[in-house]
Structure formats: structure tokens, C-alpha cells
Design a protein around this motif. Structure first.
Motif, PDB file in Angstrom:
ATOM      1  N   THR A  87    -102.684 -40.838  22.698  1.00 27.99           N
ATOM      2  CA  THR A  87    -103.292 -39.732  23.417  1.00 27.99           C
ATOM      3  C   THR A  87    -104.194 -39.003  22.432  1.00 27.99           C
ATOM      4  OG1 THR A  87    -101.376 -39.509  24.851  1.00 27.99           O
ATOM      5  CG2 THR A  87    -102.861 -37.626  24.725  1.00 27.99           C
ATOM      6  N   VAL A 132     -93.865 -41.729  15.408  1.00 28.19           N
ATOM      7  CA  VAL A 132     -93.474 -42.337  16.696  1.00 28.19           C
ATOM      8  C   VAL A 132     -91.964 -42.594  16.652  1.00 28.19           C
ATOM      9  CG1 VAL A 132     -93.726 -44.380  18.167  1.00 28.19           C
ATOM     10  CG2 VAL A 132     -95.729 -43.401  17.039  1.00 28.19           C
ATOM     11  N   PRO A 144    -100.029 -41.171  18.644  1.00 27.75           N
ATOM     12  CA  PRO A 144     -99.653 -42.504  19.101  1.00 27.75           C
ATOM     13  C   PRO A 144     -98.347 -42.485  19.889  1.00 27.75           C
ATOM     14  CG  PRO A 144     -99.082 -42.236  16.799  1.00 27.75           C
ATOM     15  CD  PRO A 144     -99.808 -40.983  17.208  1.00 27.75           C
ATOM     16  N   PHE A 145     -98.194 -43.445  20.746  1.00 28.11           N
ATOM     17  CA  PHE A 145     -96.923 -43.612  21.446  1.00 28.11           C
ATOM     18  C   PHE A 145     -96.683 -45.094  21.660  1.00 28.11           C
ATOM     19  CE2 PHE A 145    -100.187 -42.955  24.750  1.00 28.11           C
ATOM     20  CZ  PHE A 145    -100.023 -44.103  25.507  1.00 28.11           C
ATOM     21  N   GLN A 146     -95.451 -45.390  21.988  1.00 31.01           N
ATOM     22  CA  GLN A 146     -95.089 -46.760  22.326  1.00 31.01           C
ATOM     23  C   GLN A 146     -94.471 -46.726  23.712  1.00 31.01           C
ATOM     24  OE1 GLN A 146     -91.923 -48.546  20.099  1.00 31.01           O
ATOM     25  NE2 GLN A 146     -92.842 -50.576  20.133  1.00 31.01           N
ATOM     26  N   GLY A 193    -104.000 -49.656  20.534  1.00 33.39           N
ATOM     27  CA  GLY A 193    -103.408 -49.193  19.287  1.00 33.39           C
ATOM     28  C   GLY A 193    -104.353 -48.242  18.568  1.00 33.39           C
ATOM     29  N   GLU A 194    -103.782 -47.342  17.813  1.00 35.65           N
ATOM     30  CA  GLU A 194    -104.589 -46.377  17.064  1.00 35.65           C
ATOM     31  C   GLU A 194    -105.602 -47.069  16.164  1.00 35.65           C
ATOM     32  OE1 GLU A 194    -102.829 -42.308  15.758  1.00 35.65           O
ATOM     33  OE2 GLU A 194    -101.579 -43.918  14.982  1.00 35.65           O
ATOM     34  N   GLY A 195    -105.160 -48.199  15.606  1.00 39.75           N
ATOM     35  CA  GLY A 195    -106.014 -48.887  14.647  1.00 39.75           C
ATOM     36  C   GLY A 195    -107.330 -49.369  15.245  1.00 39.75           C
ATOM     37  N   PRO A 201    -103.258 -44.831  11.184  1.00 42.53           N
ATOM     38  CA  PRO A 201    -104.590 -45.246  10.723  1.00 42.53           C
ATOM     39  C   PRO A 201    -105.718 -44.265  11.022  1.00 42.53           C
ATOM     40  CG  PRO A 201    -104.099 -46.281  12.807  1.00 42.53           C
ATOM     41  CD  PRO A 201    -102.895 -45.417  12.474  1.00 42.53           C
ATOM     42  N   THR A 202    -105.429 -43.139  11.699  1.00 39.24           N
ATOM     43  CA  THR A 202    -106.553 -42.300  12.138  1.00 39.24           C
ATOM     44  C   THR A 202    -106.873 -41.193  11.137  1.00 39.24           C
ATOM     45  OG1 THR A 202    -105.102 -40.929  13.512  1.00 39.24           O
ATOM     46  CG2 THR A 202    -106.157 -42.813  14.561  1.00 39.24           C
ATOM     47  N   PHE A 221     -98.440 -50.261  22.262  1.00 43.20           N
ATOM     48  CA  PHE A 221     -98.847 -49.023  21.621  1.00 43.20           C
ATOM     49  C   PHE A 221    -100.079 -48.456  22.314  1.00 43.20           C
ATOM     50  CE2 PHE A 221     -96.058 -50.596  18.400  1.00 43.20           C
ATOM     51  CZ  PHE A 221     -95.549 -49.456  17.804  1.00 43.20           C
ATOM     52  N   ALA A 241    -109.595 -49.136   9.262  1.00 45.43           N
ATOM     53  CA  ALA A 241    -108.662 -48.071   9.665  1.00 45.43           C
ATOM     54  C   ALA A 241    -107.227 -48.528   9.430  1.00 45.43           C
ATOM     55  CB  ALA A 241    -108.873 -47.711  11.134  1.00 45.43           C
ATOM     56  N   ARG A 242    -106.914 -49.739   9.865  1.00 46.91           N
ATOM     57  CA  ARG A 242    -105.537 -50.242   9.696  1.00 46.91           C
ATOM     58  C   ARG A 242    -105.197 -50.419   8.225  1.00 46.91           C
ATOM     59  NH1 ARG A 242    -106.490 -53.648  15.028  1.00 46.91           N
ATOM     60  NH2 ARG A 242    -105.259 -52.364  16.440  1.00 46.91           N
TER      61      ARG A 242
END
Lengths: 243, 243
Positions: free
Chosen positions: B216, A151, B206-208, B182-184, A74-75, B213, A116-117
């Protein structure tokens, strides 16, 4: 080579800067290998649309399948969907089925489906969604290009969604022997072996362990009997070799 | 972008078959990054001359430097020197200085400089040797292409031989924050940040972890003050972020 061919495109500045070590390529390579799909090439490009488009158009023309990883989040730096749409010359819009998947997921998890999502529901025209059982936001297949997340847990889940829909080939049968001698000592015999058994491929992969050089010799082919025959000959030539 | 650009070409069936996980690309990426050389693309191709030649010619025209790994050993499947000579349209012969290096090494280690090992003294016309302090057999630089071994210990030693001879650029200054959301949720703020600080690049990775989530956020740029300013703003936006 009658097996289907594939290429992978990894989209990620973080790999090229050395910040992250890619694991998706290695995962996909093993999955494809098991299904008799030959991974012929992999590329890692930075998050620049022109580079992604050029690599995609190059790879999709030369292979039966192209698998991509990364850049569908989403970024602001997630530009893979835009690049794929540009490469195919098709539109990119928020699609109802993708939006419904996101809406259901965020509703269930109590999070907001914000702007964003909602970017993750933008799907190039004509694409088919790839299911994402980990975090809902789908990947997509357009033509012979399968677009998946970066990911690893999500990438792997998407690979599991896609591969059953793709025709595989005959998985190569493979056997290997490890020889604790330098490649230079075994090279002449290997060359004769390779020439005597043209129906198998014989790869020699050197390593250094505890200061000493050795080599793993891998015999691969579609014909199990041919591989076994070449391996028997190899083990006769190098009786000290270990499986 | 005024820093020198680079591409890497990994030659190796064993990577594409999933047998081996490449480490040389990750190593090179970090080395180049430290020296301000921008790694723009990496490719992994199989041990087929036509593929190696095509990739080499594509990459060497588009980048200041190309680094290759793999395929310069003594066995029948080591065809990189042949492919490089073909790509440049030059001859490939056993060269006296390379042969002398091998002769000295095998003399000292009590091994025979046989025909297979002598293959490693075949150097394309016009190339300069790359020193190999691990196992003697040299790599070579032809034009802007630096040809190195695939065994990681040897590859890394050759990189150490080559890099001091290459003009670097300004190493990018980089700072990162980890945000356990979360990124969102952070995407909108990041987009504003990216737009407010165009002189830095802001990547969101993103990472999990443990089922949750997070992301960085990496801020990079040539101007330390600009990076620090953007990072300060980032940490104000996300006070829970950790370095």
C-alpha cells in the motif's frame, strides 16, 4: 532480576499515524516471556534516521538485547540498515552472502534482482545474517541488536530464526484469577498480599465488561511454589474469583 | 513541520509480558492524526518508577505534548501519579476537588470511598484535572503531560476530555493506493516519485496476502493539491493499482 533483558524498537510511520495497528510487539512479548527474557521497554519511532539512531543507542546500552521491526525493505523509505550502521559507526555495503541469498531466491521465483532489491543485501559491517524463510531477504544481528522486517509473517519467521541462538532465562510462572469487583474493593487485600509475598509480583489489571468493572489479578514469579501459595491465599480472600 | 508534536507513554507490565495487546496507542494515534498533531514516538515501559520517570522526562522535553495511559487506579501497582510528581519534582497530595468528585460518584453508586479509592484523589501539585465521565476518578494534566487511565473505555473518554483543550494543527491529507506487486518491483518508480514531489511524504507499506506480496502506497501532506497530483502520477505509473 537475573533473567536477560530486552527492548524492542518498532520503526514505522504507519503505526504512529494510526494507519496500522502494530502486532509485532505483542508477538515478540509473548515469545520472550516464554523464554525467560524480560521485555523491559518498547518504543515506536517514525522513519527518521536521527530518531532511530537515538533510540537504538539508548536501548542497546541498557538491555541485553534489542529487537527491531520494520524498514529493511527495498523502497526509499526503508532506512533501518542505514540507521543501524550509523548508530554503531560502521560501514554499510552490499555483502556477497546476502546478495547470493537474494540472487538464488529471485532466480527461483523468476523475478529480477534489480537495484531496489539489491538494497536489501546492504548489511552493516560485522553483522551476522538472520534467516528469512518467507521472502529470503535477510535480517541481521549487529552486537546485541537484532534487525528484522516489519511484515508480521516475515517478522515472526525471523524471530524464530534468532531466538534459538539467544540464551534465555527462567520463564516466569504465572497464574491469574478474575474477580468481578471493582479494583477499589480488592485493593487493600491485594496490597497486604503483595507485602506478604515479596518474592512474587502481583499485578492487578482492571477491565470493564457489560458496564461492570472487574479485575484480573496476575501472580508471577520464578518460584512456582511461591506463586501457587500466593494464589491460594488470593482465592481464599476472594472465594468468588474464577480462574 | 509546524504541527504540534506529541509522544505517548504506555505504562504497563501487562503489555510487555504479552498478556494484553495495547489498543490505546492505536486509538490515540488516530485521534491526534485527525487533529493535525504529529505523534512522533510512543514508549511502553514497565511499572517501575525509575523507568517511568526517565521516560517522562525524556519525552516531555522533546515534544509539545505527552500522553500517558495506565497506572492511575487504586491498587498497589498503580504508581503513575507518584512517578509524574517525582519527574516534575512536585508534591502529591489528596486534593479536595478530586476527593469531591470521588465522594459524589461513590455516594451515588452506593460504594464506599475507602482508602484505596481515595488514592485516586492524589494529584500532583499544580495539575489540572481531566474529566472521566466513565468511572469518575480523574486524570490530570501537569505541564505538557496528560495522564490518563489504561482501561480503554476510560482512556478514550479522557482523550475526548483533553483534546478539545489542546491546539491542533493542520490535519494531514492522505490518499493511498494498493498495488499487488512486490515492493521490489515498484521501488524505483516510487523513489523517483518521492524525489519529484518533496512536499508530500510517500510511504510504502508491504503486506503479504494469500501468499502474495503487495504494497500500500500512502501519499500524505498538508497540501491537498500536491497530494492529489502525486497520487495521479502514481496511478499513471501503476494503472492496475486500486484505491
Amino acid at each position: 532480576m537475573t533473567n536477560p533483558t530486552a527492548a524492542m524498537l518498532v520503526i514505522g510511520d504507519e503505526i504512529l499515524s494510526g494507519r496500522t495497528r502494530d502486532s509485532n510487539m505483542h508477538y515478540l512479548a509473548r515469545q520472550l516471556n516464554e523464554r525467560g527474557i524480560t521485555l523491559c521497554e518498547a518504543r515506536i519511532v517514525s522513519d527518521q534516521q536521527a530518531r532511530i539512531v537515538a533510540a537504538l543507542n539508548d536501548l542497546r546500552l541498557g538491555h541485553d538485547h534489542v529487537f527491531t521491526s520494520g524498514g529493511i525493505g527495498p523502497t526509499h523509505d526503508d532506512i533501518t540498515a542505514d540507521a543501524v550502521a550509523a548508530a554503531f559507526g560502521v560501514g554499510l555495503e552490499i555483502r556477497d552472502d546476502a546478495r547470493a541469498i537474494l540472487a538464488e531466491h529471485y532466480d527461483r521465483t523468476g523475478l529480477e534482482l534489480n537495484a531496489a532489491r539489491l538494497r536489501m543485501a546492504r548489511i552493516p559491517d560485522g553483522a551476522e545474517l538472520i534467516e528469512n524463510p518467507v521472502s529470503a531477504a535477510p535480517g541481521f544481528t549487529l552486537g546485541n541488536v537484532h534487525v528484522m522486517a516489519g511484515v508480521p509473517a516475515v517478522f515472526e519467521a525471523m524471530v524464530a530464526s534468532v531466538l534459538p541462538k539467544i540464551a534465555g532465562g527462567q520463564a516466569l510462572y504465572s497464574q491469574s484469577l478474575t474477580i468481578n469487583r471493582g479494583e477499589g474493593e480488592i485493593a487493600a487485600d491485594l496490597a497486604v498480599l503483595a507485602s506478604d509475598y515479596p518474592q512474587v509480583s502481583i499485578g492487578c489489571y482492571p477491565f470493564q465488561r457489560d458496564g461492570a468493572f472487574g479485575a484480573t489479578v496476575v501472580v508471577r514469579g520464578e518460584d512456582k511454589a511461591a506463586v501457587d501459595t500466593a494464589l491460594l491465599r488470593l482465592s481464599t480472600l476472594f472465594p468468588e474469583a474464577t480462574a
